[in-house]
Design an enzyme around this catalytic site. Structure first.
Site, PDB file in Angstrom:
ATOM      1  N   ASN A 196      41.428 -14.097   7.411  1.00 56.26           N
ATOM      2  CA  ASN A 196      39.982 -14.183   7.236  1.00 56.26           C
ATOM      3  C   ASN A 196      39.377 -12.783   7.251  1.00 56.26           C
ATOM      4  OD1 ASN A 196      39.990 -17.058   7.299  1.00 56.26           O
ATOM      5  ND2 ASN A 196      40.089 -17.010   9.544  1.00 56.26           N
TER       6      ASN A 196
ATOM      7  N   GLN B 212      36.185 -14.837  10.532  1.00 57.40           N
ATOM      8  CA  GLN B 212      36.881 -13.851  11.367  1.00 57.40           C
ATOM      9  C   GLN B 212      36.111 -13.645  12.669  1.00 57.40           C
ATOM     10  OE1 GLN B 212      37.551  -9.939   9.602  1.00 57.40           O
ATOM     11  NE2 GLN B 212      38.939  -9.337  11.269  1.00 57.40           N
TER      12      GLN B 212
ATOM     13  N   HIS C 217      44.704  -9.943  11.250  1.00 54.60           N
ATOM     14  CA  HIS C 217      45.789 -10.825  11.691  1.00 54.60           C
ATOM     15  C   HIS C 217      46.042 -11.855  10.607  1.00 54.60           C
ATOM     16  CE1 HIS C 217      41.871 -12.062  13.290  1.00 54.60           C
ATOM     17  NE2 HIS C 217      42.223 -13.305  13.028  1.00 54.60           N
ATOM     18  N   LEU C 218      47.315 -12.110  10.384  1.00 55.94           N
ATOM     19  CA  LEU C 218      47.740 -13.125   9.433  1.00 55.94           C
ATOM     20  C   LEU C 218      48.062 -14.379  10.228  1.00 55.94           C
ATOM     21  CD1 LEU C 218      48.447 -13.506   6.406  1.00 55.94           C
ATOM     22  CD2 LEU C 218      50.790 -12.816   6.994  1.00 55.94           C
ATOM     23  N   HIS C 219      47.267 -15.443  10.001  1.00 54.58           N
ATOM     24  CA  HIS C 219      47.583 -16.725  10.630  1.00 54.58           C
ATOM     25  C   HIS C 219      48.799 -17.322   9.918  1.00 54.58           C
ATOM     26  CE1 HIS C 219      43.611 -17.393  12.749  1.00 54.58           C
ATOM     27  NE2 HIS C 219      43.198 -16.545  11.812  1.00 54.58           N
TER      28      HIS C 219
HETATM   29  P1  5GP Z   1      39.981 -15.418  13.320  1.00 56.35           P
HETATM   30  O1  5GP Z   1      38.942 -16.478  13.626  1.00 56.35           O
HETATM   31  O2  5GP Z   1      39.468 -14.031  13.648  1.00 56.35           O
HETATM   32  O3  5GP Z   1      40.578 -15.508  11.958  1.00 56.35           O
HETATM   33  O4  5GP Z   1      41.192 -15.721  14.296  1.00 56.35           O
HETATM   34  C1  5GP Z   1      41.213 -15.289  15.624  1.00 56.35           C
HETATM   35  C2  5GP Z   1      42.241 -16.121  16.328  1.00 56.35           C
HETATM   36  O5  5GP Z   1      42.601 -15.474  17.519  1.00 56.35           O
HETATM   37  C3  5GP Z   1      41.734 -17.518  16.711  1.00 56.35           C
HETATM   38  O6  5GP Z   1      42.579 -18.494  16.110  1.00 56.35           O
HETATM   39  C4  5GP Z   1      41.801 -17.524  18.233  1.00 56.35           C
HETATM   40  O7  5GP Z   1      42.217 -18.771  18.745  1.00 56.35           O
HETATM   41  C5  5GP Z   1      42.802 -16.426  18.521  1.00 56.35           C
HETATM   42  N1  5GP Z   1      42.602 -15.725  19.781  1.00 56.35           N
HETATM   43  C6  5GP Z   1      41.427 -15.220  20.228  1.00 56.35           C
HETATM   44  N2  5GP Z   1      41.639 -14.569  21.398  1.00 56.35           N
HETATM   45  C7  5GP Z   1      42.967 -14.656  21.663  1.00 56.35           C
HETATM   46  C8  5GP Z   1      43.781 -14.170  22.719  1.00 56.35           C
HETATM   47  O8  5GP Z   1      43.322 -13.509  23.670  1.00 56.35           O
HETATM   48  N3  5GP Z   1      45.110 -14.460  22.665  1.00 56.35           N
HETATM   49  C9  5GP Z   1      45.641 -15.181  21.625  1.00 56.35           C
HETATM   50  N4  5GP Z   1      46.959 -15.412  21.670  1.00 56.35           N
HETATM   51  N5  5GP Z   1      44.902 -15.642  20.608  1.00 56.35           N
HETATM   52  C10 5GP Z   1      43.585 -15.391  20.630  1.00 56.35           C
END
Ligand code: 5GP
Ligand code: ZN
Length: 114
Positions: A87, A94, A100-102
Site C-alpha cells: 500500500n 498505508q 512493507h510487502l504483505h
Molecule cells: P499497512 O496498513 O501500512 O499496509 O500495513 C501495516 C501492517 O502492519 C498492518 O497489517 C498491521 O497489522 C501491521 N502492524 C502494525 N504494527 C505492527 C507491529 O508492531 N508488529 C507487527 N508484527 N505488525 C504490525
C-alpha cells in the site's frame, strides 16, 4: 528512523515473530493477521513509501519479492496461491510508513480488493 516501529523490529528494540531475513530484508508475522498466513517483508533500511524509492533501490525491491517467494514456499501456500500487496500512502490504507510487502495466503482471496 527512531520513531518507526518497523525500524525498531529491525534493531530488536521491539519483538517481531521473524520468519526470514538476509542482509537486506526482514520478514515477520503481522500483528493483526488478515489471513492464516500474513507476513510482512520489509527492507532493513528505512524507506517511507513507494514514492521515496530510487533507481538504486531496484535490486532491493527485487529481493523483497524473492523473499516473498521463499516465504510462500516455507509456509506451504505457494501452490494454492497467495497475494502480495504494498500500500502507498493513506488513500491506499498505508498505516506504517516504512515500506512493507504483505504476503497473504491460506484462504481464498477475492478480487477486486476493498
Ligand atoms: P499497512 O496498513 O501500512 O499496509 O500495513 C501495516 C501492517 O502492519 C498492518 O497489517 C498491521 O497489522 C501491521 N502492524 C502494525 N504494527 C505492527 C507491529 O508492531 N508488529 C507487527 N508484527 N505488525 C504490525
Ligand atoms: Zn523504518
Amino acid at each position: 528512523m527512531s520513531d518507526c516501529i518497523f525500524c525498531k523490529i529491525v534493531s530488536g528494540d521491539i519483538p517481531g515473530d521473524i520468519v526470514y531475513q538476509n542482509d537486506d530484508v526482514l520478514a515477520f508475522r503481522d500483528l493483526n493477521p488478515q489471513a492464516p498466513t500474513h507476513i510482512l517483508v520489509i527492507p532493513k533500511r528505512h524507506i517511507a513509501t513507494i514514492n521515496e524509492l530510487q533507481d538504486a533501490d531496484a535490486e532491493l525491491v527485487g529481493k523483497m519479492y524473492l523473499a516473498a517467494k521463499e516465504i510462500a514456499r516455507n509456509e506451504g501456500i505457494d501452490e494454492a496461491g497467495y497475494r502480495t500487496i504494498m500500500n502507498c500512502n493513506a488513500g491506499a490504507g498505508q498505516t506504517v510508513f516504512h515500506i512493507h510487502l504483505h504476503v497473504l495466503g491460506g484462504r481464498q482471496m477475492s478480487w477486486p480488493p476493498g
